[in-house]
Write a protein that holds these residues in place. Structure first.
Motif, short mmCIF file in Angstrom:
data_model
loop_
_atom_site.label_atom_id
_atom_site.label_comp_id
_atom_site.label_asym_id
_atom_site.label_seq_id
_atom_site.Cartn_x
_atom_site.Cartn_y
_atom_site.Cartn_z
N UNK A 71 6.35 -1.27 13.53
CA UNK A 71 5.80 -0.62 14.72
C UNK A 71 6.30 -1.28 16.00
N UNK A 72 6.48 -2.61 15.96
CA UNK A 72 7.03 -3.31 17.12
C UNK A 72 8.43 -2.82 17.47
N UNK A 73 9.14 -2.28 16.48
CA UNK A 73 10.48 -1.74 16.69
C UNK A 73 10.46 -0.23 16.86
N UNK A 74 9.26 0.34 17.00
CA UNK A 74 9.14 1.77 17.19
C UNK A 74 9.36 2.60 15.94
N UNK A 75 9.18 1.96 14.78
CA UNK A 75 9.40 2.65 13.50
C UNK A 75 8.12 2.64 12.68
N UNK A 76 7.70 3.80 12.18
CA UNK A 76 6.53 3.83 11.31
C UNK A 76 6.86 3.44 9.87
N UNK A 77 5.88 2.86 9.20
CA UNK A 77 5.96 2.60 7.76
C UNK A 77 5.04 3.62 7.10
#
Length: 124
Positions: A71-77
């Motif tokens: 999330x810190x990199x703008x990517x969802x898991x």
């Protein structure tokens, strides 16, 4: 027992498959696999746990930490078929899918697209 991992990077969503048992002794290896996915992929990361034998509380916490890291990199898991232990449910707030086909359909892609990396003991 530790985990093995397999990463496929694709334009629509990356897929990180994990096998074995995600116990406390496998948390560092799992973190490394997530780091590999962060460095080489883009977009959502589908964490496929359909071949995982189970996880400890520490393993489940590692998944939550991975979600925060992404999330810190703008990517969802997003989770695929998490372990079915009601005592250790998946972390709250994550999108989950019953199987990889459903997850891939949601992102309009197939499992075979893209580059592939995996741990040394991965067995297709």
């Amino acid at each position: 027992m530790t985990i093995q991992w397999h990463l496929t990077t694709r334009p629509a969503a990356d897929v990180l498959q994990v096998t074995g048992y995600l116990g406390d002794d496998a948390v560092t290896r799992f973190g490394g696999a997530v780091g590999w996915a962060l460095a080489r992929g883009q977009g959502p990361l589908l964490l496929d746990l359909s071949r995982l034998k189970g996880w400890s509380a520490g393993g489940r916490d590692a998944v939550a930490e991975a979600a925060a890291r992404l999330a810190e990199s703008g990517r969802p898991l997003e989770l695929v078929a998490g372990p079915g232990d009601p005592a250790l449910p998946p972390p709250a707030g994550l999108t989950t899918y019953a199987d990889l086909a459903s997850a891939l359909d949601a992102h309009a892609g197939t499992a075979s697209e893209g580059e592939v990396w995996h741990s040394s003991q991965w067995d297709d």
